[in-house]
Design a protein around this motif. Structure first.
Motif, PDB file in Angstrom:
ATOM      1  N   GLN A  66       0.824  -1.205   0.000  1.00 20.29           N
ATOM      2  CA  GLN A  66       0.000   0.000   0.000  1.00 20.29           C
ATOM      3  C   GLN A  66       0.858   1.255   0.000  1.00 20.29           C
ATOM      4  O   GLN A  66       0.593   2.217  -0.727  1.00 20.29           O
ATOM      5  CB  GLN A  66      -0.935  -0.001   1.213  1.00 20.29           C
ATOM      6  N   THR A  67       1.917   1.261   0.815  1.00 19.33           N
ATOM      7  CA  THR A  67       2.818   2.415   0.870  1.00 19.33           C
ATOM      8  C   THR A  67       3.494   2.635  -0.478  1.00 19.33           C
ATOM      9  O   THR A  67       3.617   3.774  -0.945  1.00 19.33           O
ATOM     10  CB  THR A  67       3.889   2.207   1.956  1.00 19.33           C
ATOM     11  N   ARG A  68       3.915   1.542  -1.108  1.00 18.63           N
ATOM     12  CA  ARG A  68       4.573   1.657  -2.416  1.00 18.63           C
ATOM     13  C   ARG A  68       3.642   2.269  -3.447  1.00 18.63           C
ATOM     14  O   ARG A  68       4.070   3.061  -4.302  1.00 18.63           O
ATOM     15  CB  ARG A  68       5.020   0.259  -2.886  1.00 18.63           C
ATOM     16  N   ALA A  69       2.362   1.965  -3.356  1.00 18.14           N
ATOM     17  CA  ALA A  69       1.403   2.478  -4.327  1.00 18.14           C
ATOM     18  C   ALA A  69       1.087   3.956  -4.124  1.00 18.14           C
ATOM     19  O   ALA A  69       0.605   4.628  -5.033  1.00 18.14           O
ATOM     20  CB  ALA A  69       0.105   1.671  -4.251  1.00 18.14           C
ATOM     21  N   GLU A  70       1.372   4.454  -2.924  1.00 20.34           N
ATOM     22  CA  GLU A  70       0.986   5.827  -2.597  1.00 20.34           C
ATOM     23  C   GLU A  70       2.116   6.842  -2.744  1.00 20.34           C
ATOM     24  O   GLU A  70       1.892   8.036  -2.555  1.00 20.34           O
ATOM     25  CB  GLU A  70       0.442   5.869  -1.160  1.00 20.34           C
ATOM     26  N   ILE A  71       3.333   6.398  -3.080  1.00 24.75           N
ATOM     27  CA  ILE A  71       4.449   7.334  -3.202  1.00 24.75           C
ATOM     28  C   ILE A  71       4.957   7.343  -4.640  1.00 24.75           C
ATOM     29  O   ILE A  71       4.732   6.396  -5.389  1.00 24.75           O
ATOM     30  CB  ILE A  71       5.603   6.961  -2.245  1.00 24.75           C
ATOM     31  N   PRO A  72       5.613   8.420  -5.050  1.00 25.60           N
ATOM     32  CA  PRO A  72       6.183   8.471  -6.401  1.00 25.60           C
ATOM     33  C   PRO A  72       7.187   7.344  -6.589  1.00 25.60           C
ATOM     34  O   PRO A  72       7.758   6.815  -5.627  1.00 25.60           O
ATOM     35  CB  PRO A  72       6.883   9.837  -6.435  1.00 25.60           C
TER      36      PRO A  72
ATOM     37  N   LEU B 134      14.655   2.893  -4.920  1.00 27.10           N
ATOM     38  CA  LEU B 134      14.932   2.200  -3.660  1.00 27.10           C
ATOM     39  C   LEU B 134      13.794   1.269  -3.251  1.00 27.10           C
ATOM     40  O   LEU B 134      13.980   0.402  -2.404  1.00 27.10           O
ATOM     41  CB  LEU B 134      15.189   3.222  -2.549  1.00 27.10           C
ATOM     42  N   TRP B 135      12.605   1.476  -3.836  1.00 25.31           N
ATOM     43  CA  TRP B 135      11.457   0.658  -3.469  1.00 25.31           C
ATOM     44  C   TRP B 135      11.340  -0.597  -4.322  1.00 25.31           C
ATOM     45  O   TRP B 135      10.455  -1.406  -4.113  1.00 25.31           O
ATOM     46  CB  TRP B 135      10.166   1.469  -3.605  1.00 25.31           C
TER      47      TRP B 135
END
Length: 329
Positions: A60-66, A70-71
Motif C-alpha cells: 500500500q505504501t509503495r502504491a501511494e508514493i512516487p 529504492l522501493w
C-alpha cells in the motif's frame, strides 16, 4: 493411567466420574503438554498473519508514493502475498484438527470430571442427615481466600454463551460470500467482523475470578464461607453451569465443519467484476483475521480458561469432601 497425548488416541471411554488423585495428575500433565502445543500453533499462526499484514502495508505504501528505485526490492513483497496466504491456510488446516481434538480429549472430559467432584460435595451438604457441626468447623477454621461460587458460575455460563455466539458468528461470516460497491456495503463488511459482546462479557466475568484468586497479594477473594461454598443451592448452580459448558462444547462437529468450509472457500479463486475485486479482497482479509482471532481467543485461550474455572471449583469441593470424610479441622 491416561494416554491422552495430542498425537495419540482418545480415551476408550469418556471420563464422567471424579478422577482419583493419580488420574488427575496424569490428566493434568497430558493436558499441559497438549495445551502447550496448541498455544505454540496459535502463536505460529499469529506470526504468519502479522507478516501478511506487514506485506500489505508495504504494498500500500509503495502504491501511494512516487516511483523510487529504492522501493524496487520492497515492491517484490507483492509477489509473495499469495504464498503467504497459502501458508496461513495451511497452518489453519493443521491447527483446527488439533484444537478440536484437544477440546474433545481434555476440555470436555475435564469439565465432566470436575462436575462429578462438585456433585459429590453437593450430595454431602444436601443430605438431611449431614453433620452440620462438622461442616461449620470446616468453614470456620480457614482464612483461605477464593472466588465466590456465583462468580465462577457467571464465568462458566458466559464462556458457554460466548462459545455458542462465536460459533453462530463464524457461520454468518462463512456465508458472507461477496459485497457490493456502496459505502453501506463496506460498512456492513466492517461491522460483520466486530467481536460479539458476549465475548467481552466472558472476559469481564473471568477477570473477577482471576482477581479473587490472584497470588500476588492483591487478591479480592473471600473466605469459603463468605463465598457460599457451603450453600447447596449455589453448588447446584455450579454443577448446572458445568453441565451447560460441556453440553455446548459437545456440539463441536458443526463448528469444525464451519471452520473447514471457510478455509476451503478462501482457497478458491475469487471471481467478479474488476470494480468489486478490492472489496472481495477486503472480505477475504477480514475472514483470515477473524480465523486468527478465533483460533487464539476461543479455541486456545478460552478453552484453557474453562479448564481453569472447572479445576478451581473441583479443587475447592475436593478439599471440603476430604475434610468432611475425615472430620479434620
Amino acid at each position: 493411567m491416561f494416554d491422552l497425548k495430542l498425537t495419540g488416541t482418545k480415551p476408550v471411554s469418556p471420563i464422567s466420574k471424579e478422577m482419583s488423585v493419580e488420574e488427575l495428575m496424569n490428566f493434568t500433565e497430558a493436558e499441559y503438554n497438549a495445551k502447550a502445543e496448541i498455544l505454540n500453533e496459535a502463536d505460529s499462526l499469529n506470526k504468519l498473519c502479522v507478516g501478511y499484514e506487514n506485506q500489505q502495508a508495504i504494498i500500500q505504501t509503495r502504491a501511494e508514493i512516487p516511483k523510487d528505485p529504492l522501493w524496487v526490492h520492497y515492491s517484490l513483497e507483492a509477489w509473495n502475498v499469495n504464498e503467504t496466504v497459502k501458508k496461513i491456510l495451511d497452518k489453519l488446516e493443521e491447527f483446527f484438527p488439533k484444537a478440536f481434538k484437544y477440546i474433545n480429549s481434555f476440555t470436555i472430559i475435564g469439565v465432566k470430571s470436575y462436575r462429578a467432584q462438585c456433585e459429590k460435595w453437593l450430595v454431602n451438604i444436601s443430605d438431611q442427615n449431614k453433620d452440620q457441626d462438622k461442616i461449620d468447623k470446616i468453614f470456620s477454621n480457614t482464612d483461605a481466600k477464593t472466588a465466590n461460587v456465583e462468580s465462577v458460575v457467571l464465568a462458566l455460563d458466559s464462556a458457554a454463551a460466548a462459545y455458542r455466539k462465536m460459533s453462530d458468528h463464524a457461520n454468518n461470516i462463512k456465508g458472507f460470500k461477496s459485497v457490493g460497491k456502496s459505502d453501506a456495503d463496506a460498512k456492513k463488511l466492517q461491522e460483520l467482523f466486530i467481536m460479539p459482546k458476549e465475548y467481552q462479557t466472558f472476559l469481564d466475568n473471568k477477570k473477577k475470578v482471576d482477581d479473587a484468586t490472584a497470588s500476588d497479594g492483591n487478591s479480592t477473594g473471600v473466605t469459603y464461607k463468605d463465598g457460599s461454598w457451603d450453600d447447596p443451592s449455589k453448588i447446584k448452580k455450579l454443577c448446572e453451569a458445568l453441565d451447560h459448558v460441556s453440553s455446548v462444547l459437545e456440539n463441536i462437529k458443526r463448528l469444525q465443519a464451519i471452520c473447514g468450509e471457510m478455509v476451503r472457500d478462501l482457497r478458491k479463486e475469487q471471481k467478479g467484476e474488476a470494480a468489486d475485486q478490492n472489496l472481495i479482497k477486503q472480505l477475504n482479509d477480514q475472514k483470515i483475521k477473524f480465523l486468527k482471532e478465533f483460533c487464539d481467543k476461543i479455541l486456545s485461550k478460552m478453552m484453557g480458561s474453562i479448564g481453569n474455572l472447572g479445576s478451581l471449583a473441583s479443587k475447592n469441593c475436593r478439599i471440603f469432601c476430604n475434610q468432611y470424610s475425615r472430620g479434620d479441622e
